[in-house]
Design a protein around this motif. Structure first.
Motif, PDB file in Angstrom:
ATOM      1  N   ALA A 197      -9.071  12.417  -1.684  1.00 28.64           N
ATOM      2  CA  ALA A 197      -8.253  11.708  -2.677  1.00 28.64           C
ATOM      3  C   ALA A 197      -6.891  11.355  -2.072  1.00 28.64           C
ATOM      4  CB  ALA A 197      -8.070  12.579  -3.912  1.00 28.64           C
ATOM      5  N   VAL A 198      -6.167  10.496  -2.761  1.00 27.23           N
ATOM      6  CA  VAL A 198      -4.816  10.131  -2.349  1.00 27.23           C
ATOM      7  C   VAL A 198      -3.893  11.314  -2.616  1.00 27.23           C
ATOM      8  CG1 VAL A 198      -2.877   8.555  -2.763  1.00 27.23           C
ATOM      9  CG2 VAL A 198      -5.228   7.690  -2.815  1.00 27.23           C
ATOM     10  N   ASP A 199      -3.208  11.764  -1.581  1.00 26.88           N
ATOM     11  CA  ASP A 199      -2.286  12.886  -1.746  1.00 26.88           C
ATOM     12  C   ASP A 199      -1.124  12.480  -2.646  1.00 26.88           C
ATOM     13  OD1 ASP A 199      -3.763  14.526  -0.074  1.00 26.88           O
ATOM     14  OD2 ASP A 199      -2.650  13.932   1.720  1.00 26.88           O
ATOM     15  N   GLY A 200      -0.826  13.303  -3.624  1.00 27.98           N
ATOM     16  CA  GLY A 200       0.298  13.040  -4.520  1.00 27.98           C
ATOM     17  C   GLY A 200       0.045  11.976  -5.560  1.00 27.98           C
ATOM     18  N   ALA A 201      -1.216  11.641  -5.793  1.00 29.35           N
ATOM     19  CA  ALA A 201      -1.526  10.588  -6.773  1.00 29.35           C
ATOM     20  C   ALA A 201      -1.034  10.969  -8.163  1.00 29.35           C
ATOM     21  CB  ALA A 201      -3.027  10.305  -6.793  1.00 29.35           C
ATOM     22  N   THR A 202      -1.127  12.233  -8.508  1.00 23.44           N
ATOM     23  CA  THR A 202      -0.665  12.676  -9.823  1.00 23.44           C
ATOM     24  C   THR A 202       0.837  12.498  -9.959  1.00 23.44           C
ATOM     25  OG1 THR A 202      -2.456  14.280  -9.929  1.00 23.44           O
ATOM     26  CG2 THR A 202      -0.614  14.630 -11.418  1.00 23.44           C
ATOM     27  N   GLU A 203       1.580  12.868  -8.923  1.00 30.25           N
ATOM     28  CA  GLU A 203       3.037  12.702  -8.951  1.00 30.25           C
ATOM     29  C   GLU A 203       3.424  11.237  -9.035  1.00 30.25           C
ATOM     30  OE1 GLU A 203       4.577  14.643  -5.513  1.00 30.25           O
ATOM     31  OE2 GLU A 203       4.156  16.640  -6.286  1.00 30.25           O
ATOM     32  N   LEU A 204       2.765  10.397  -8.248  1.00 34.72           N
ATOM     33  CA  LEU A 204       3.060   8.966  -8.274  1.00 34.72           C
ATOM     34  C   LEU A 204       2.716   8.359  -9.632  1.00 34.72           C
ATOM     35  CD1 LEU A 204       1.825   7.938  -4.721  1.00 34.72           C
ATOM     36  CD2 LEU A 204       4.196   8.040  -5.526  1.00 34.72           C
ATOM     37  N   THR A 205       1.621   8.817 -10.237  1.00 37.06           N
ATOM     38  CA  THR A 205       1.241   8.321 -11.556  1.00 37.06           C
ATOM     39  C   THR A 205       2.266   8.725 -12.606  1.00 37.06           C
ATOM     40  OG1 THR A 205      -1.095   8.402 -10.955  1.00 37.06           O
ATOM     41  CG2 THR A 205      -0.577   8.361 -13.303  1.00 37.06           C
ATOM     42  N   GLU A 206       2.723   9.972 -12.549  1.00 38.04           N
ATOM     43  CA  GLU A 206       3.741  10.421 -13.503  1.00 38.04           C
ATOM     44  C   GLU A 206       5.021   9.601 -13.383  1.00 38.04           C
ATOM     45  OE1 GLU A 206       4.114  14.517 -12.471  1.00 38.04           O
ATOM     46  OE2 GLU A 206       2.376  15.133 -13.651  1.00 38.04           O
ATOM     47  N   MET A 207       5.461   9.358 -12.149  1.00 40.64           N
ATOM     48  CA  MET A 207       6.680   8.558 -11.949  1.00 40.64           C
ATOM     49  C   MET A 207       6.460   7.117 -12.376  1.00 40.64           C
ATOM     50  SD  MET A 207       8.394   9.920  -8.461  1.00 40.64           S
ATOM     51  CE  MET A 207       7.153  10.859  -7.624  1.00 40.64           C
ATOM     52  N   GLY A 208       5.280   6.579 -12.078  1.00 43.10           N
ATOM     53  CA  GLY A 208       4.976   5.212 -12.474  1.00 43.10           C
ATOM     54  C   GLY A 208       4.966   5.032 -13.982  1.00 43.10           C
ATOM     55  N   ILE A 209       4.407   5.995 -14.688  1.00 39.04           N
ATOM     56  CA  ILE A 209       4.383   5.919 -16.151  1.00 39.04           C
ATOM     57  C   ILE A 209       5.798   5.982 -16.711  1.00 39.04           C
ATOM     58  CG2 ILE A 209       3.687   7.165 -18.236  1.00 39.04           C
ATOM     59  CD1 ILE A 209       1.023   7.736 -16.809  1.00 39.04           C
ATOM     60  N   ALA A 210       6.649   6.831 -16.131  1.00 39.87           N
ATOM     61  CA  ALA A 210       8.052   6.898 -16.580  1.00 39.87           C
ATOM     62  C   ALA A 210       8.752   5.561 -16.356  1.00 39.87           C
ATOM     63  CB  ALA A 210       8.790   8.010 -15.843  1.00 39.87           C
ATOM     64  N   ILE A 211       8.533   4.956 -15.204  1.00 40.66           N
ATOM     65  CA  ILE A 211       9.146   3.654 -14.915  1.00 40.66           C
ATOM     66  C   ILE A 211       8.629   2.603 -15.881  1.00 40.66           C
ATOM     67  CG2 ILE A 211       9.249   1.794 -13.203  1.00 40.66           C
ATOM     68  CD1 ILE A 211       9.275   4.058 -11.052  1.00 40.66           C
ATOM     69  N   LEU A 212       7.326   2.585 -16.107  1.00 41.35           N
ATOM     70  CA  LEU A 212       6.703   1.609 -16.995  1.00 41.35           C
ATOM     71  C   LEU A 212       7.208   1.732 -18.427  1.00 41.35           C
ATOM     72  CD1 LEU A 212       4.363  -0.499 -17.399  1.00 41.35           C
ATOM     73  CD2 LEU A 212       2.921   1.455 -17.911  1.00 41.35           C
ATOM     74  N   VAL A 213       7.179   2.926 -18.971  1.00 40.15           N
ATOM     75  CA  VAL A 213       7.555   3.136 -20.371  1.00 40.15           C
ATOM     76  C   VAL A 213       9.027   2.799 -20.590  1.00 40.15           C
ATOM     77  CG1 VAL A 213       7.919   4.929 -22.115  1.00 40.15           C
ATOM     78  CG2 VAL A 213       5.751   4.801 -20.898  1.00 40.15           C
ATOM     79  N   PHE A 214       9.890   3.278 -19.710  1.00 43.22           N
ATOM     80  CA  PHE A 214      11.319   3.070 -19.933  1.00 43.22           C
ATOM     81  C   PHE A 214      11.779   1.683 -19.519  1.00 43.22           C
ATOM     82  CE2 PHE A 214      11.045   7.573 -20.519  1.00 43.22           C
ATOM     83  CZ  PHE A 214      11.923   7.774 -21.568  1.00 43.22           C
ATOM     84  N   ALA A 215      10.958   0.916 -18.799  1.00 41.02           N
ATOM     85  CA  ALA A 215      11.281  -0.492 -18.556  1.00 41.02           C
ATOM     86  C   ALA A 215      10.962  -1.326 -19.790  1.00 41.02           C
ATOM     87  CB  ALA A 215      10.506  -1.025 -17.350  1.00 41.02           C
ATOM     88  N   GLU A 216       9.921  -0.954 -20.506  1.00 44.52           N
ATOM     89  CA  GLU A 216       9.517  -1.713 -21.689  1.00 44.52           C
ATOM     90  C   GLU A 216      10.250  -1.299 -22.955  1.00 44.52           C
ATOM     91  OE1 GLU A 216       7.538  -4.384 -22.584  1.00 44.52           O
ATOM     92  OE2 GLU A 216       7.661  -4.736 -20.440  1.00 44.52           O
ATOM     93  N   LEU A 217      10.814  -0.107 -22.980  1.00 41.07           N
ATOM     94  CA  LEU A 217      11.452   0.401 -24.196  1.00 41.07           C
ATOM     95  C   LEU A 217      12.556  -0.523 -24.729  1.00 41.07           C
ATOM     96  CD1 LEU A 217      11.221   2.728 -26.174  1.00 41.07           C
ATOM     97  CD2 LEU A 217      12.880   3.979 -24.798  1.00 41.07           C
TER      98      LEU A 217
END
Length: 171
Positions: A52-72
């Motif tokens: 698997a991609v190393d750190g995929a969970t961490e990158l996904t968590e950061m990506g979701i934070a960026i996505l949600v707070f960009a759209e808020l």
């Protein structure tokens, strides 16, 4: 068609607010594309390559934070939040507008003070040089981004949200 003409044709906001909405939605779209590509690479690597991609969970968590707070902020100034209007027919239009102003004020001040506390936590995280577990990426900058976008959302709520409530007619 120029970018300016395209934004004018596709965004109801005018002036710099339309450009800000476009920029924030561009960030959200690029982040969503990155999350999709990351998930595809992770699944492909996991099932076909046995790695698997190393750190995929961490990158996904950061990506979701960026996505949600960009759209808020965009969702806020477009009035896209869930609204319960059970009593709207029983109450008069003036009462509804007054309650809307009170709620806009409460939401914006709550977001402002929440952002102050989040920013304090971000400063502490940066000062302590806290990093993620696997990728060793600094956490404080993402938390700082969340605080800044919360301030932008608070500003959007108290300015454009109140403007829409007072001056834009409802269907």
């Amino acid at each position: 068609m120029t970018l300016s003409a395209w934004i004018s044709a596709h965004y109801e906001e005018k002036g710099p607010v339309a450009w800000l909405a476009f920029f924030l939605e561009l960030i959200a779209a690029l982040t969503l594309f990155f999350l999709m590509a990351l998930t595809c690479a992770d699944v492909f690597g996991r099932y076909f390559l046995g790695n698997a991609v190393d750190g995929a969970t961490e990158l996904t968590e950061m990506g979701i934070a960026i996505l949600v707070f960009a759209e808020l902020p965009v969702v806020t100034w477009r009035g896209g939040h869930v609204v319960v209007d059970i009593l709207d027919k029983a109450l008069g239009n003036r009462v509804i507008k007054a309650l809307g102003l009170v709620s806009a004020f409460l939401m914006s001040t709550s977001l402002y003070f929440l952002a102050v506390r989040i920013y304090e936590l971000a400063e502490r995280s940066i000062r302590r040089e806290e990093v993620t577990e696997y990728l060793q990426m600094p956490v404080g900058y993402i938390v700082e981004y969340i605080a800044i976008m919360s301030w932008v959302t608070a500003g959007a709520m108290i300015t454009y949200g109140v403007y829409r409530l007072l001056f834009v007619s409802r269907d």
